[in-house]
Design an enzyme around this catalytic site. Structure first.
Site, short mmCIF file in Angstrom:
data_model
loop_
_atom_site.label_atom_id
_atom_site.label_comp_id
_atom_site.label_asym_id
_atom_site.label_seq_id
_atom_site.Cartn_x
_atom_site.Cartn_y
_atom_site.Cartn_z
N ASP A 210 0.83 -1.21 0.00
CA ASP A 210 0.00 0.00 0.00
C ASP A 210 0.86 1.26 0.00
OD1 ASP A 210 0.78 -0.92 2.60
OD2 ASP A 210 -0.39 0.71 3.46
N GLU A 211 0.27 2.31 -0.49
CA GLU A 211 0.79 3.68 -0.34
C GLU A 211 2.29 3.81 -0.63
OE1 GLU A 211 -2.16 5.41 3.10
OE2 GLU A 211 -0.53 4.13 3.77
N SER A 212 2.75 3.14 -1.69
CA SER A 212 4.17 3.27 -2.07
C SER A 212 4.31 4.49 -2.97
CB SER A 212 4.65 2.01 -2.79
OG SER A 212 4.77 0.96 -1.88
#
Ligand code: TNX
EC number: 3.2.1.52
Length: 535
Positions: A350-352
């Site tokens: 997530d959220e890279s």
């Protein structure tokens, strides 16, 4: 005032019960408060008397039944003060445990038949017996703690329950990275969620603020990466022995541990330890705390990052173009997989935000291949659907339906954790002293009133592996904090995951949860008294 009245009423009932023995009131089976609500319940007139004369009887292979029988004995002991015997000889006033392939067509199903003379819990597998025991516990008119019985008699209504789960995966997630929680806390939580027939506990073992699992081939992950938390502080980590202990304890409650190492983003705690994994990111200046490697007798590592003590996300990434990164994740996935009997390894994903998409996609595909190499199936947050997923991989829907749909189009299943409904770290309302509200305020009725099949037309029943409620712990520090955010909402989510859609009803849930509040209160649990319920 209402509470006082309730207490007086309960005391009067108790006195009546003690002095008149058998004249205790029995709440008929169709007025039960069972959560999650069973598939079918058929009441009969009458009651079974649970007393010191009751015996637990194993009617089939004792080696398979003994652990559940011991669990039943100790659970009933805690609730009532009774010390029941366990044996193999059937007589009147027995609770019989039986492994029986014909008891339910579902592998996790069970049947519970209560007559005046005996209680029979039958199931094709031990987990079904365990679920039958959870249902029976909810029919016992004593709550443990200060409302424990005193060696007297406890009347259980007669009738039958036939039951099995709607979804195979019924989960909760605990973030032990933002704040660390001890093995004892995790075991306590396992006991509390097992009551609601939850069968997976996902542990978020790494994030920017802390690395929480010993990896023997990369020892600085814990000595350096584990020694921080949100707000700064000592953090902590599980040794491999600790982790195995959690896995074993969870197994005894038929709960599968799902380990998560979040990557390629959310990885600052690994970059604290090993600068070689860092492509050149830095920590937001306001919340950066330098690490004194010399004090630990270590060489300087100029590429290693400082600690992140804040709660901002999305600034970190592994160097996805360095072969060392893949040696690193191979070691991490191998060591954790070797200690994990369950089928899943969660790679986060997530959220890279600082990993370019052209780097992110091959990274996820390589991580997925390593997970397969070590015999596990990949779970990942919904963003992983941008990569080419294996049909055995599962995308965990938290934010974007379009990602979940991408996964489904690739033949993968989805695990449903929509943040706006299922996130246990969301505040109940604007006055809640813990939690965040970026997704929503989630009152009990909102946590209850949704169905995984009704969110998106393209997410159909057959695409859904199950439901999971995550607890992120940026603001959660103590076990009491955990209890406050988890209960009563987890009971609502558990009913969505276990019970058939047509059996669920908010007004009825709202009535049933009251009884659970009484038991929680007796057990000293710090739950949220939602104003939507007349506790
Ligand atoms: C988003 S949910 C995150 C987490 C935070 C959470 C706080 C998800 C996959 N990522 O890193 O802890 O919000 O609610």
């Amino acid at each position: 005032m209402k509470q006082l009245k309730n207490m007086l009423f309960m005391t009067a009932l108790a006195i009546l019960g003690f002095s008149c023995g058998k004249k205790q009131e029995v709440i008929p089976l169709d007025k039960h408060s069972i959560i999650p609500i069973p598939v079918s319940v058929a009441p009969e007139a009458g009651s079974f008397t649970l007393s010191s004369k009751t015996a637990i009887v194993l009617s089939s292979d004792p080696s398979q039944l003994e652990p559940v029988a011991e669990y039943l004995k100790s659970a009933l002991g805690n609730l009532t003060g009774l010390n029941l015997s366990i044996g193999q000889e059937e007589k009147d006033n027995s609770i019989i445990l039986s492994l029986d392939a014909g008891a339910s067509p579902h592998e996790e199903g069970y049947s519970l038949s209560i007559s005046d003379k005996k209680i029979l819990i039958a199931a094709p597998a031990p987990e079904g017996l365990f679920y039958g025991i959870q249902t029976l516990k909810q029919l016992v008119p004593a709550h443990g703690g200060s409302s424990k019985g005193s060696g007297n008699q406890f009347l259980i209504p007669t009738g039958t329950v036939q039951d099995h789960p709607e979804y195979a995966y019924r989960g909760m997630m605990l973030d032990v990275a933002r704040h660390f929680f001890s093995v004892e806390d995790v075991k306590k939580l396992i006991d509390q969620i097992a009551v609601y027939k939850i069968n997976h506990l996902h542990l978020h073992l790494s994030d920017d603020q802390g690395w929480r699992i010993e990896i023997k081939s990369w020892p600085l992950l814990t000595t350096i990466g584990g020694a921080n938390q949100v707000g700064g502080g000592e953090g902590g980590f599980y040794t491999q022995e600790d982790y195995k202990e959690i896995v074993r304890y969870a197994q005894s409650r038929f709960i599968t541990i799902v380990p998560e190492i979040d990557m390629p983003g959310h990885t600052n705690s690994a970059l604290n330890a090993y600068g070689i994994l860092n492509p050149g990111i830095t920590v937001p200046e306001k919340t950066a705390v330098p690490i004194d490697r010399k004090a630990l007798g270590l060489e300087e590592d100029p590429k290693a990052t400082p600690y992140h003590t804040g709660i901002e996300v999305g600034f970190s990434t592994f160097d996805t173009n360095n072969p060392v990164t893949y040696q690193f994740i191979d070691d991490v996935i191998r060591e954790i997989s070797e200690m994990t009997p369950g089928p899943y390894f969660h790679i986060g994903g997530d959220e890279s935000h600082v990993t370019a998409m052209e780097d992110y996609i091959p990274f996820i595909e390589k991580a997925q291949a390593i997970v397969s190499k070590y015999g596990k199936k990949t779970l990942g947050w919904d963003e992983v659907a941008h990569a080419k997923l294996l049909p055995t991989s599962v995308a965990q829907y938290w934010a974007k339906a379009e990602n979940a749909i991408l996964a489904i189009e690739q033949g993968s299943q989805v695990l449903m954790s929509p943040a706006v409904k299922a996130y246990l770290d969301m505040q109940y309302d604007s006055t809640t002293h813990l939690g965040l509200h970026w997704a929503a305020y989630i009152e009990l009725d909102q946590a209850y009133n949704w169905d995984p099949t009704e969110l998106e037309a393209q997410i159909r029943r057959e695409n859904i592996l199950g439901v999971e409620a995550p607890l992120w712990t940026e603001t959660i520090i103590t076990f009491e904090d955990i209890e406050y955010m988890v209960f009563p909402r987890l009971a609502a989510i558990a009913e969505i995951a276990w019970s058939p859609k047509n059996a669920r009803n908010w007004e009825d849930f709202r009535r049933r949860i009251v009884w659970h509040g009484q038991r929680w209160e007796a057990q000293g649990k710090n739950f949220y008294r939602s104003p939507k319920v007349e506790w």
